[in-house]
Design an enzyme around this catalytic site. Structure first.
Site, mmCIF file in Angstrom:
data_model
loop_
_atom_site.group_PDB
_atom_site.id
_atom_site.type_symbol
_atom_site.label_atom_id
_atom_site.label_comp_id
_atom_site.label_asym_id
_atom_site.label_seq_id
_atom_site.Cartn_x
_atom_site.Cartn_y
_atom_site.Cartn_z
ATOM 1 N N ASN A 152 1.006 -1.094 -0.036
ATOM 2 C CA ASN A 152 0.176 0.013 0.221
ATOM 3 C C ASN A 152 0.927 1.050 -0.167
ATOM 4 O O ASN A 152 0.076 2.579 -0.476
ATOM 5 C CB ASN A 152 -1.259 -0.233 0.623
ATOM 6 C CG ASN A 152 -0.499 -0.449 3.027
ATOM 7 O OD1 ASN A 152 0.413 -0.423 3.012
ATOM 8 N ND2 ASN A 152 -1.311 0.508 3.594
ATOM 9 N N GLU A 250 5.322 -4.431 12.499
ATOM 10 C CA GLU A 250 4.004 -2.918 11.847
ATOM 11 C C GLU A 250 3.127 -3.626 11.534
ATOM 12 O O GLU A 250 2.435 -3.917 9.951
ATOM 13 C CB GLU A 250 4.254 -1.541 10.866
ATOM 14 C CG GLU A 250 5.746 -1.029 11.588
ATOM 15 C CD GLU A 250 5.024 -0.118 12.697
ATOM 16 O OE1 GLU A 250 4.178 0.408 12.838
ATOM 17 O OE2 GLU A 250 6.392 0.671 12.697
ATOM 18 N N CYS A 284 -2.800 1.747 6.421
ATOM 19 C CA CYS A 284 -2.821 1.464 7.815
ATOM 20 C C CYS A 284 -3.775 2.011 8.297
ATOM 21 O O CYS A 284 -4.574 1.594 10.282
ATOM 22 C CB CYS A 284 -1.271 0.785 7.891
ATOM 23 S SG CYS A 284 -0.368 2.287 7.653
ATOM 24 N N GLU A 464 8.828 2.906 14.258
ATOM 25 C CA GLU A 464 9.728 3.029 13.011
ATOM 26 C C GLU A 464 9.762 4.645 12.646
ATOM 27 O O GLU A 464 8.986 5.372 13.736
ATOM 28 C CB GLU A 464 9.208 2.127 11.944
ATOM 29 C CG GLU A 464 9.951 0.808 11.941
ATOM 30 C CD GLU A 464 9.589 0.733 10.288
ATOM 31 O OE1 GLU A 464 8.239 0.931 8.535
ATOM 32 O OE2 GLU A 464 10.214 -0.742 9.665
#
Ligand code: NAD
Length: 494
Positions: A152, A250, A284, A464
């Site tokens: 994505n 993640e 996300c 991150e």
């Protein structure tokens, strides 16, 4: 004849050991074959990890400011080729061009941030209790890093992992998503051209269960950095636990917008449209739930539904398109299954709720922007990640109830509150169980200089982005230097 692409191992472009390939198709037009990519397996992974081990031995000795220079050059190329890369990204995974350009921009921003880190990578110095003794903690590379990424954000997410990994002195084996192999190839080409020695960055294309699984299991990999679904992330974590490997995860989200009765309603509607339907809801951080104060629920729903109905579906390169396709046939089916689940649970579909197949849309995977009303917190559409243009709208009596509903999910990535009351805003910041909270902005809008990630089943405690990614990509080494010339015993000679 479709263009054939290759893996990049030890500084060479090579086919998969199997000789097999897979097709990369445009999700807005299945007749548009973008290219054929190597279908790799454990043999290719093994070669790539070996090359990375050799690359690591050399790269770790290059001073960090020099390593960062390669990332700076790659960032300059991304900037120069931004428009071309954005267009290819739209063709490869469907998001509208403005968003694809934003994805490339995030890669450029990450390059700039990480270039500076090459001259920081700060350690910590603290006083020692014994005389003539010096103590300092420094960062050292982890070794061989496996970077496994979703489709994505085909450029931004790989750069979040690869740029800091390289600046910190690691070697990388990159296994991108099978839906976006082209952008991954271009990123690797750009880094190679920027002066990265062979073996430091290796690209292995292919499917998760084959190439991805082999990479996670390979004993030569020291750290697995994974972004993707919670389902796969759990599998990755289990293997890493058994093998004693470092892992950063993640994963999924069920992000939420709270709209209070004192909110600027038009602003909240703008935020819900952008958060719910941007990238066809496949971020996300997409806002897949909106919890509205009952005092403004009807007014909000009217405006929100009206806006959702007006969104124009189409190819992402058309300037008139608001919402592009979803990534593939499997995902289209999954989104529609959730619509049926929502209906069977008693939710009402106010708009959308079906694939869009008129005219040229029939050639791609399009789903109409969908709004559910009468959603109860226990329903699956209120708790599970759909990853498509579907938004569940719930009602709450007050802020406390809204927060309770917001937190009634296993995920914890991003949340937002629209209110003009500063007390409510701070109470929400304190109580919402997410890694990111926005006030008077949608659930989308992260910037690269801040930590990015979520709590609960969205992540495993790492972040991150910003400076926190360094804690993933390095190990701490503590160094004591005793220049007293005699035996000194800590905790004893005091
Ligand atoms: P996915 O989990 O299906 O795949 C992600 C990557 O893992 C791909 O490269 C895939 O090939 C690989 N993979 C699949 N099975 C594997 C296995 N058994 N072993 C090793 N690797 C394997 O996810 P996706 O469909 O590509 O992406 C969508 C998901 O990613 C959503 O759940 C979304 O929320 C999540 N996501 C999270 C973030 C975040 O930062 N939290 C960002 C973007 C996307």
């Amino acid at each position: 004849m479709a263009h054939g692409y290759q893996n990049y191992i030890g500084g060479e472009w090579v086919p998969a050991a199997s000789g097999q390939t897979f097709d990369d198709l445009n999700p807005a037009d299945r007749d548009d074959l973008i290219g054929r990519f190597p279908r790799s397996d454990a043999r290719d992974v093994d070669r790539a990890v070996q090359a990375a081990q050799e690359g690591f031995a050399r790269w770790a000795r290059v001073p960090a400011p020099r390593r960062a220079e390669v990332v700076r050059k790659a960032g300059e190329t991304l900037r120069r080729r931004k428009d071309e890369l954005g267009r290819l990204m739209t063709r490869e995974m469907g998001k509208v061009l403005t968003e694809a350009l934003g994805d490339v921009q995030e890669g450029i921003d990450t390059a700039e941030y990480m270039f500076g880190e090459g001259r920081r990578l700060f350690g910590v110095q603290a006083p020692c209790e014994l005389p003539q003794k010096f103590g300092v903690a420094i960062r050292v590379p982890v070794g061989v890093v496996a970077a496994i990424t979703p489709w994505n954000f085909p450029l931004a997410i790989p750069t979040w992992k690869i740029f800091p990994a390289l600046v910190c002195g690691n070697a990388v084996v990159f296994k991108p998503a099978e839906d976006t192999p082209l952008l991954a190839t271009l990123l690797v080409e750009i880094l190679a051209e920027a002066g990265l020695p062979g073996g430091v960055l290796n690209l292995v294309q292919g499917f998760g269960e084959e190439a991805g699984d082999a990479l996670v299991r390979h004993p030569g990999v020291h750290l697995v950095s994974f972004t993707g679904s919670t389902e796969v992330g759990r599998k990755v974590a289990t293997i890493c636990a058994a093998e004693g490997k470092k892992v950063s995860l993640e994963m999924g989200g069920k992000n939420v917008i709270l709209v209070m009765d004192d909110a600027r309603l038009d602003l909240a509607v703008d935020g819900a449209v952008w958060g719910g339907f941007g990238t066809s809801g496949q971020r996300c951080t997409a806002a897949s739930r909106v919890i509205v104060h009952e005092g403004v629920a009807s007014a909000f729903l009217d405006r929100f539904v009206e806006r959702a109905r007006r969104l124009r579906l189409g190819g992402g390169l058309e300037p008139t398109t608001d919402v592009g396709p979803v990534i593939n046939a499997r995902q289209l089916q999954r989104i529609h299954e959730y619509t049926q689940i929502g209906r069977s649970e008693g939710a009402r579909v106010l708009t959308g709720g079906e694939p869009a197949t008129e005219g040229a849309l029939a050639r791609g995977h399009f789903y109409r922007p969908t709004v559910f009303a009468d959603v109860e917190p226990k329903m699956r559409i209120a708790r599970e990640e759909i990853f498509g243009p579907s938004v569940a709208v719930l009602r709450a009596k007050n802020l406390d109830e809204a927060i309770e509903i917001a937190n009634a999910t296993n995920y914890g990535l991003s949340s937002a509150i629209y209110t003009r009351d500063i007390d409510r805003a701070f109470r929400a910041i304190e109580a919402l169980a997410t890694g990111i909270t926005y006030v008077n902005a949608s659930t989308i809008g992260a910037e690269v200089q801040f930590p990015f990630g979520g709590v609960r089943q969205t992540g495993n405690g790492h972040r991150e982005g910003g400076w926190t990614v360094l804690d993933i990509m390095t190990e701490w080494k503590t160094v004591y230097i005793d220049y007293s010339g005699r035996l000194q015993r800590a905790q004893i000679d005091v």
